[in-house]
Design an enzyme around this catalytic site. Sequence first.
Site, PDB file in Angstrom:
ATOM      1  N   HIS A 112      -1.887  -2.256 -10.211  1.00 11.55           N
ATOM      2  CA  HIS A 112      -2.934  -1.679  -9.383  1.00 11.55           C
ATOM      3  C   HIS A 112      -4.139  -2.586  -9.339  1.00 11.55           C
ATOM      4  CE1 HIS A 112      -5.544   1.293  -7.537  1.00 11.55           C
ATOM      5  NE2 HIS A 112      -4.410   1.832  -7.133  1.00 11.55           N
ATOM      6  N   ARG A 147      -3.623  11.787   2.997  1.00 15.05           N
ATOM      7  CA  ARG A 147      -4.768  10.869   3.028  1.00 15.05           C
ATOM      8  C   ARG A 147      -5.658  11.082   4.259  1.00 15.05           C
ATOM      9  NH1 ARG A 147      -5.580   6.227   0.032  1.00 15.05           N
ATOM     10  NH2 ARG A 147      -4.591   7.500  -1.593  1.00 15.05           N
ATOM     11  N   HIS A 159       0.882  -1.183   0.000  1.00 16.73           N
ATOM     12  CA  HIS A 159       0.000   0.000   0.000  1.00 16.73           C
ATOM     13  C   HIS A 159       0.912   1.224   0.000  1.00 16.73           C
ATOM     14  CE1 HIS A 159      -3.505   2.371   0.592  1.00 16.73           C
ATOM     15  NE2 HIS A 159      -3.923   1.976   1.779  1.00 16.73           N
ATOM     16  N   ILE A 184       7.783  -5.659  -8.951  1.00 13.88           N
ATOM     17  CA  ILE A 184       8.483  -4.381  -9.049  1.00 13.88           C
ATOM     18  C   ILE A 184       7.607  -3.344  -8.352  1.00 13.88           C
ATOM     19  CG2 ILE A 184       9.528  -2.714 -10.627  1.00 13.88           C
ATOM     20  CD1 ILE A 184      10.716  -5.623 -10.710  1.00 13.88           C
ATOM     21  N   MET A 185       8.117  -2.797  -7.256  1.00 14.03           N
ATOM     22  CA  MET A 185       7.296  -1.899  -6.442  1.00 14.03           C
ATOM     23  C   MET A 185       7.007  -0.589  -7.185  1.00 14.03           C
ATOM     24  SD  MET A 185       6.343  -3.342  -3.804  1.00 14.03           S
ATOM     25  CE  MET A 185       6.594  -5.045  -3.399  1.00 14.03           C
ATOM     26  N   GLY A 186       5.748  -0.139  -7.058  1.00 19.03           N
ATOM     27  CA  GLY A 186       5.346   1.061  -7.784  1.00 19.03           C
ATOM     28  C   GLY A 186       4.694   0.729  -9.118  1.00 19.03           C
ATOM     29  N   ASP A 194       2.956   5.728  -6.792  1.00 16.98           N
ATOM     30  CA  ASP A 194       4.137   5.600  -5.940  1.00 16.98           C
ATOM     31  C   ASP A 194       5.450   5.611  -6.714  1.00 16.98           C
ATOM     32  OD1 ASP A 194       2.854   5.471  -3.460  1.00 16.98           O
ATOM     33  OD2 ASP A 194       2.252   3.416  -3.855  1.00 16.98           O
TER      34      ASP A 194
HETATM   35  N1  COA Z   1       5.540  -6.347 -10.621  1.00 17.77           N
HETATM   36  C1  COA Z   1       5.526  -7.514 -11.305  1.00 17.77           C
HETATM   37  N2  COA Z   1       4.444  -8.282 -11.400  1.00 17.77           N
HETATM   38  C2  COA Z   1       3.325  -7.864 -10.805  1.00 17.77           C
HETATM   39  C3  COA Z   1       3.260  -6.651 -10.110  1.00 17.77           C
HETATM   40  C4  COA Z   1       4.428  -5.883 -10.038  1.00 17.77           C
HETATM   41  N3  COA Z   1       4.440  -4.724  -9.369  1.00 17.77           N
HETATM   42  N4  COA Z   1       2.023  -6.463  -9.625  1.00 17.77           N
HETATM   43  C5  COA Z   1       1.320  -7.529 -10.006  1.00 17.77           C
HETATM   44  N5  COA Z   1       2.099  -8.375 -10.713  1.00 17.77           N
HETATM   45  C6  COA Z   1       1.701  -9.652 -11.282  1.00 17.77           C
HETATM   46  C7  COA Z   1       1.622 -10.677 -10.155  1.00 17.77           C
HETATM   47  O1  COA Z   1       2.849 -11.339  -9.952  1.00 17.77           O
HETATM   48  C8  COA Z   1       0.544 -11.584 -10.666  1.00 17.77           C
HETATM   49  O2  COA Z   1       1.089 -12.430 -11.639  1.00 17.77           O
HETATM   50  P1  COA Z   1       0.619 -13.961 -11.779  1.00 17.77           P
HETATM   51  O3  COA Z   1      -0.858 -13.876 -12.111  1.00 17.77           O
HETATM   52  O4  COA Z   1       1.482 -14.484 -12.868  1.00 17.77           O
HETATM   53  O5  COA Z   1       0.845 -14.587 -10.431  1.00 17.77           O
HETATM   54  C9  COA Z   1      -0.425 -10.644 -11.374  1.00 17.77           C
HETATM   55  O6  COA Z   1       0.370  -9.513 -11.772  1.00 17.77           O
HETATM   56  C10 COA Z   1      -1.559 -10.155 -10.467  1.00 17.77           C
HETATM   57  O7  COA Z   1      -0.966  -9.604  -9.283  1.00 17.77           O
HETATM   58  P2  COA Z   1      -1.670  -9.538  -7.857  1.00 17.77           P
HETATM   59  O8  COA Z   1      -0.650  -9.176  -6.826  1.00 17.77           O
HETATM   60  O9  COA Z   1      -2.460 -10.796  -7.623  1.00 17.77           O
HETATM   61  O10 COA Z   1      -2.705  -8.372  -8.114  1.00 17.77           O
HETATM   62  P3  COA Z   1      -3.411  -7.537  -6.992  1.00 17.77           P
HETATM   63  O11 COA Z   1      -4.571  -6.878  -7.610  1.00 17.77           O
HETATM   64  O12 COA Z   1      -3.638  -8.343  -5.769  1.00 17.77           O
HETATM   65  O13 COA Z   1      -2.257  -6.508  -6.605  1.00 17.77           O
HETATM   66  C11 COA Z   1      -0.961  -4.708  -6.139  1.00 17.77           C
HETATM   67  C12 COA Z   1      -2.281  -5.172  -6.750  1.00 17.77           C
HETATM   68  C13 COA Z   1      -0.899  -3.192  -6.207  1.00 17.77           C
HETATM   69  C14 COA Z   1      -0.888  -5.146  -4.666  1.00 17.77           C
HETATM   70  C15 COA Z   1       0.214  -5.333  -6.917  1.00 17.77           C
HETATM   71  O14 COA Z   1       0.182  -4.894  -8.277  1.00 17.77           O
HETATM   72  C16 COA Z   1       1.546  -5.025  -6.279  1.00 17.77           C
HETATM   73  O15 COA Z   1       1.955  -5.730  -5.346  1.00 17.77           O
HETATM   74  N6  COA Z   1       2.247  -3.952  -6.772  1.00 17.77           N
HETATM   75  C17 COA Z   1       3.492  -3.559  -6.162  1.00 17.77           C
HETATM   76  C18 COA Z   1       3.225  -2.770  -4.902  1.00 17.77           C
HETATM   77  C19 COA Z   1       2.689  -1.390  -5.182  1.00 17.77           C
HETATM   78  O16 COA Z   1       3.189  -0.691  -6.048  1.00 17.77           O
HETATM   79  N7  COA Z   1       1.703  -0.996  -4.393  1.00 17.77           N
HETATM   80  C20 COA Z   1       1.103   0.321  -4.489  1.00 17.77           C
HETATM   81  C21 COA Z   1      -0.277   0.227  -5.008  1.00 17.77           C
HETATM   82  S1  COA Z   1      -0.943   1.837  -5.332  1.00 17.77           S
END
Ligand code: COA
Length: 377
Positions: free
Chosen positions: A263, A339, A224, A258-260, A314
């Site tokens: 969604h 927020r 988050h 990869i962080m960031g 982010d």
């Molecule tokens: N980098 C690489 N792969 C990613 C990814 C990322 N940042 N985010 C998602 N994926 C991939 C997952 O590995 C997954 O692949 P798979 O189906 O082969 O297992 C697929 O995309 C779905 O990801 P999932 O984590 O199940 O989706 P979600 O809807 O639960 O997650 C987030 C949403 C934001 C939690 C997720 O994209 C994430 O962890 N992003 C990085 C953290 C981040 O930037 N958070 C800020 C959000 S505003």
Amino acid sequence: MSDKAKSDSKSGGLAGVVVGNTSVCTVGKEGHSLLYRGYSVNDLAEHATFEEVAYLLLEGELPGAAQLADYRVRLKAQRDIPQPIKDILEKLPADAHPMDVLRTACSALGCVEPETADNTLEKITDRLLGIFPSFLMYWYHFSHSGKRIDTDTPENSIAGHFLHLLNGQSPSELQERACDASLTLYAEHGFNASTFAGRVAVSTLADSYSGITAAIGTLSGPLHGGANEQAMALIEKFKDPDDAEAGILKALAAKQKIMGFGHRVYKIRDPRSDVIKGWSKKLADSLGDDKLYQISVRVEEVMMREKKMFPNLDFFSASAYHQMGIPTELFTPIFVFARTAGWIAHIIEQRVDNKLIRPSAQYIGPEPRTWLPIEQR
Ligand code: COA
């Protein structure tokens, strides 16, 4: 886990589940838009200040000039920290995470200035918006250098106040405007995890401090709010864009996130990303050093090419904040400053039409079993 349970758990994380009504904002309509009370976040980030946006979220309408001037005065009057909270902040170690510090200070303020018929949610809203930068920077300076700073500054904006407390002087106009725009972008985002946590807390009729404390704790996680810090840790590892490309390809091959990027709601792009990317570029140009910006752009290109994934807010916030001179561990607390407006708009909304939030779960544990005395187990 049974096959049925496995297949049902795919809809886990409440993805796509509508859990309530809101009139605060819409996220991701047509896959890419964000509207606060009907106004596009892009228009607000370009034309409004964060204080106007906070007023809009909390009151439902944009302020007129006199209302805005009055609102700024009200917020400015909230910057002094009560002595008992200073005492607590002084006891927190320098290596505490700043999000934990804000969570603790918010909870402690709830003991010192509890919500009552006199100390209303409206007053607490002003107080929290005004005082969070003071909490953070009082602790930061005291724990890192033993200095007890004066948390009053002449700055009229929350962004300017924070940057002034950080550096002991007024920020440049560019720094203040970039920070202010980032507060607008972070101010509200529907039923995201921290807002939902806050709504769950107050749905029990707990006080508003409990709601905000729960929200801060929830925001701190790397999936988050913590993602902006993780994005910084990622980009600062690379020496140039080619190094970044090789590093990202390696991380993807190892199935790392990869962080960031990515969604839960946006399917086409995050409308906030291009705004903060623009500020990151302006800040890089003003410094005459665009290394971090160029590395970030290459990571964006590689993620689009390899994974069809776009940056969320982010990602470019990391380089923008770094180029404003903000230490990485303070990135997520800035998210809290912003927020808080959205969280409290939701707390108000929850209270107007409250119903205890208490969902159910599908049980996947053992069938009923016969009690065994200890010697027979
Ligand atoms: N980098 C690489 N792969 C990613 C990814 C990322 N940042 N985010 C998602 N994926 C991939 C997952 O590995 C997954 O692949 P798979 O189906 O082969 O297992 C697929 O995309 C779905 O990801 P999932 O984590 O199940 O989706 P979600 O809807 O639960 O997650 C987030 C949403 C934001 C939690 C997720 O994209 C994430 O962890 N992003 C990085 C953290 C981040 O930037 N958070 C800020 C959000 S505003």
